[in-house]
Each structure stands twice: as C-alpha cells, then as structure tokens.
Design a protein around this motif. Structure first.
Motif, PDB file in Angstrom:
ATOM      1  N   ARG A  28     -28.854  -1.403 -26.712  1.00  0.00           N
ATOM      2  CA  ARG A  28     -28.558  -2.241 -27.616  1.00  0.00           C
ATOM      3  C   ARG A  28     -27.999  -3.650 -27.005  1.00  0.00           C
ATOM      4  O   ARG A  28     -28.346  -4.784 -27.597  1.00  0.00           O
ATOM      5  CB  ARG A  28     -27.016  -1.750 -28.444  1.00  0.00           C
ATOM      6  CG  ARG A  28     -27.596  -0.482 -29.284  1.00  0.00           C
ATOM      7  CD  ARG A  28     -26.155   0.091 -29.677  1.00  0.00           C
ATOM      8  NE  ARG A  28     -26.418   1.360 -30.640  1.00  0.00           N
ATOM      9  CZ  ARG A  28     -26.112   2.552 -30.152  1.00  0.00           C
ATOM     10  NH1 ARG A  28     -25.571   2.814 -28.935  1.00  0.00           N
ATOM     11  NH2 ARG A  28     -26.308   3.759 -30.849  1.00  0.00           N
TER      12      ARG A  28
ATOM     13  N   ARG B 168     -29.233  -7.359 -28.314  1.00  0.00           N
ATOM     14  CA  ARG B 168     -28.461  -8.645 -28.309  1.00  0.00           C
ATOM     15  C   ARG B 168     -28.696  -9.626 -27.553  1.00  0.00           C
ATOM     16  O   ARG B 168     -28.374 -10.727 -28.096  1.00  0.00           O
ATOM     17  CB  ARG B 168     -26.891  -7.949 -28.490  1.00  0.00           C
ATOM     18  CG  ARG B 168     -26.546  -6.886 -29.728  1.00  0.00           C
ATOM     19  CD  ARG B 168     -25.167  -6.918 -29.851  1.00  0.00           C
ATOM     20  NE  ARG B 168     -24.583  -6.109 -28.700  1.00  0.00           N
ATOM     21  CZ  ARG B 168     -24.629  -4.822 -28.608  1.00  0.00           C
ATOM     22  NH1 ARG B 168     -24.980  -3.951 -29.681  1.00  0.00           N
ATOM     23  NH2 ARG B 168     -24.006  -4.328 -27.683  1.00  0.00           N
ATOM     24  N   LYS B 169     -28.729  -9.451 -26.120  1.00  0.00           N
ATOM     25  CA  LYS B 169     -28.861 -10.608 -25.468  1.00  0.00           C
ATOM     26  C   LYS B 169     -30.340 -11.238 -25.699  1.00  0.00           C
ATOM     27  O   LYS B 169     -30.282 -12.486 -25.604  1.00  0.00           O
ATOM     28  CB  LYS B 169     -28.900 -10.223 -23.808  1.00  0.00           C
ATOM     29  CG  LYS B 169     -29.083 -11.223 -22.777  1.00  0.00           C
ATOM     30  CD  LYS B 169     -28.807 -10.444 -21.409  1.00  0.00           C
ATOM     31  CE  LYS B 169     -28.962 -11.294 -20.285  1.00  0.00           C
ATOM     32  NZ  LYS B 169     -30.564 -11.712 -19.950  1.00  0.00           N
TER      33      LYS B 169
ATOM     34  N   PHE C  35     -31.643 -11.629 -28.252  1.00  0.00           N
ATOM     35  CA  PHE C  35     -31.595 -12.230 -29.616  1.00  0.00           C
ATOM     36  C   PHE C  35     -30.771 -13.760 -29.479  1.00  0.00           C
ATOM     37  O   PHE C  35     -31.236 -14.813 -29.967  1.00  0.00           O
ATOM     38  CB  PHE C  35     -30.713 -11.319 -30.614  1.00  0.00           C
ATOM     39  CG  PHE C  35     -31.800 -10.541 -31.606  1.00  0.00           C
ATOM     40  CD1 PHE C  35     -31.815 -11.003 -32.889  1.00  0.00           C
ATOM     41  CD2 PHE C  35     -32.600  -9.474 -31.027  1.00  0.00           C
ATOM     42  CE1 PHE C  35     -32.984 -10.417 -33.778  1.00  0.00           C
ATOM     43  CE2 PHE C  35     -33.615  -8.855 -31.777  1.00  0.00           C
ATOM     44  CZ  PHE C  35     -33.664  -9.118 -33.337  1.00  0.00           C
ATOM     45  N   ALA C  36     -29.827 -13.567 -28.701  1.00  0.00           N
ATOM     46  CA  ALA C  36     -29.059 -14.721 -28.302  1.00  0.00           C
ATOM     47  C   ALA C  36     -29.682 -15.665 -27.638  1.00  0.00           C
ATOM     48  O   ALA C  36     -29.902 -17.026 -27.883  1.00  0.00           O
ATOM     49  CB  ALA C  36     -27.531 -14.169 -27.434  1.00  0.00           C
TER      50      ALA C  36
ATOM     51  N   ARG D 182     -29.223 -14.836 -34.824  1.00  0.00           N
ATOM     52  CA  ARG D 182     -28.152 -14.148 -34.886  1.00  0.00           C
ATOM     53  C   ARG D 182     -28.623 -12.595 -34.457  1.00  0.00           C
ATOM     54  O   ARG D 182     -29.573 -12.094 -34.942  1.00  0.00           O
ATOM     55  CB  ARG D 182     -27.907 -13.973 -36.575  1.00  0.00           C
ATOM     56  CG  ARG D 182     -26.438 -13.206 -36.789  1.00  0.00           C
ATOM     57  CD  ARG D 182     -26.363 -13.393 -38.161  1.00  0.00           C
ATOM     58  NE  ARG D 182     -27.247 -12.698 -38.997  1.00  0.00           N
ATOM     59  CZ  ARG D 182     -27.264 -12.886 -40.338  1.00  0.00           C
ATOM     60  NH1 ARG D 182     -26.174 -13.510 -41.062  1.00  0.00           N
ATOM     61  NH2 ARG D 182     -28.096 -12.475 -41.263  1.00  0.00           N
ATOM     62  N   ALA D 183     -27.632 -12.090 -33.953  1.00  0.00           N
ATOM     63  CA  ALA D 183     -27.663 -10.754 -33.478  1.00  0.00           C
ATOM     64  C   ALA D 183     -28.211  -9.443 -34.517  1.00  0.00           C
ATOM     65  O   ALA D 183     -27.462  -9.814 -35.696  1.00  0.00           O
ATOM     66  CB  ALA D 183     -26.434 -10.096 -32.797  1.00  0.00           C
TER      67      ALA D 183
ATOM     68  N   SER E 240     -27.838  -6.359 -37.098  1.00  0.00           N
ATOM     69  CA  SER E 240     -26.745  -5.606 -37.673  1.00  0.00           C
ATOM     70  C   SER E 240     -26.848  -4.266 -36.967  1.00  0.00           C
ATOM     71  O   SER E 240     -27.725  -3.636 -36.562  1.00  0.00           O
ATOM     72  CB  SER E 240     -26.603  -5.326 -39.110  1.00  0.00           C
ATOM     73  OG  SER E 240     -27.804  -4.418 -39.384  1.00  0.00           O
TER      74      SER E 240
ATOM     75  N   MET F 199     -30.158  -2.162 -36.046  1.00  0.00           N
ATOM     76  CA  MET F 199     -30.434  -1.832 -34.692  1.00  0.00           C
ATOM     77  C   MET F 199     -30.486  -0.180 -34.296  1.00  0.00           C
ATOM     78  O   MET F 199     -31.366   0.260 -33.726  1.00  0.00           O
ATOM     79  CB  MET F 199     -29.240  -2.235 -33.709  1.00  0.00           C
ATOM     80  CG  MET F 199     -29.363  -2.087 -32.240  1.00  0.00           C
ATOM     81  SD  MET F 199     -30.060  -3.391 -31.372  1.00  0.00           S
ATOM     82  CE  MET F 199     -28.694  -4.531 -31.261  1.00  0.00           C
TER      83      MET F 199
END
Length: 226
Positions: free
Chosen positions: A144, A148-149, A151-152, A157-158, A160, A164
């Motif tokens: 996870r 998220r990293k 996407f950043a 935007r990460a 939800s 995920m």
C-alpha cells in the motif's frame, strides 16, 4: 605429556569456519522450506526438519531454538522478495498503465518463484493459527505504501483505501485460486495463469486507473476483450 586442555581440544569436534556454519544454517532453512511446501506449518517440527536436512538434533539447536524460527527466516525472505520486486516494478516507468502491468508481472513472478511452496503459503494466509498470516498484513501494508508513493510521484491523488484493498485482495485471491487448484507437486496451469494475469491487470485498471488509463489500455493488444 599432553595437557588436559590440549586433550579436550583433540577429543572435541573441530571448530567450524564461518562459511561452514552458514552452510549448515542454510541447510536447515532449505529443509524447513521443503517440509513447509510438503506439509504446511502444521506439519513442521524439529524432527521433520532434521530428517529432511540429514542433521542431528543437537546440530539444529545450535542454530535455532525451535521449528518456527527457521520458518520465520523463510517467510521473511518471501515478504522481502515480494516488496522488493514491486518497488522495482513501480520505479520502471512513468506511464501509469505500464506501471500497473509491471506490478502484476512482478507479483506473478514472485508467486511463480515459490514453486510447490506457493500452495501452503496461500492456504495459510487467512489462518490466524499459522505464522504465515502475520506476514500477510505486513506485506500488504508495505505494498500500500509503495503504491501511494508511486501515485504521488505521478502527481496523482492517492487511491482510496477501499479501492486499494479491492485491487490487492482480488490479486491475492486469484493467486490463491491458482495455488489451491494445483496438485501439491506441480505448478499452476500455464493457460489459467495467463488468464489470471489479465484479470488482475483489468481489476487494477478499473479500481486504480482513470478514463485516460482505460483508453490507453484499449489500444494494447489482448488486454481488453473486443
């Protein structure tokens, strides 16, 4: 005349080199993986490990206090391999759909690399009485964080937490189906494995992708049915 100290050294076992000690330790770990692949964690014991390794019980206890500790080494290596493979996959492109495909391929390669150990590994993921289950949550948390990293870094935007988890759990379930539907001593069917890969990629696109991602994926041959 031979001193008592010298006589004791001669009567005792010659000291091991670091390389010899590491070889024996690895032999125990490999034997543990073999027993786990055959019988799962419920069939794992010091007796079964030393029989597989061809070692004496005192030798085992010089390296590990119980049968669970070498299994933890096996599971640590499995988790580390998965997280490392996905981290590498997510750093290999700046095109989101290709990143998703690389992620799934890394996951499938990791699963394939376990051979016959894949079956008991996935069979025990949801068994709270198995040491395997604790490793599952740790791996999912790491994955996870990696997603998220990524996407950043893409300026997105990460996803939800529900999206995920839906993607992760579907992928996990499909590999679980492949493992459970396979005879203990064989690999999953190649055609079924290829089909599962496509389903995972599609699920990843729908749960984590955008309209632009879907439009891009439509142009990739064989990914989306006509």
């Amino acid at each position: 005349m031979v001193s008592g100290e010298t006589a004791a050294v001669r009567r005792g076992r010659p000291p091991q080199t670091v390389e010899q000690a590491e070889e024996v330790r690895q032999r125990i770990i490999d034997a543990t993986a073999a027993v786990f692949a055959r019988s799962g964690s419920r069939g794992l014991s010091v007796a079964s490990i030393i029989e597989q390794a061809g070692l004496a019980r005192p030798t085992f206890y010089r390296y590990f206090p119980n049968a669970t500790e070498p299994l933890n080494v096996v599971l640590d290596a499995s988790n580390d391999g998965l997280v490392s493979a996905i981290a590498t996959a997510l750093s290999g492109s700046d095109e989101p759909v290709q990143l998703g495909i690389r992620l799934i391929d890394a996951y499938m390669d990791w699963a394939r690399g376990h051979g016959t150990m894949l079956r008991p590994l996935f069979a025990e993921l949801h068994d709270p009485g198995s040491p395997v289950s604790a490793y599952r949550e740790r791996a999912l948390d790491d994955i996870r964080a990696l997603v998220r990293k990524a996407f950043a870094e893409l300026g997105r935007r990460a996803p939800s937490p529900l999206d995920m988890d839906a993607a992760l759990h579907v992928c996990e379930y499909l590999v679980y189906r492949l493992a459970i539907g396979t005879e203990p001593a064989t690999q999953p069917d190649a055609a079924l494995t290829a089909e599962a890969r496509l389903v995972m990629i599609r699920v990843l696109l729908v749960t984590l992708g955008t309209r632009d991602d879907l439009a891009y994926a439509m142009e990739l041959p064989g990914l989306i049915a006509e």
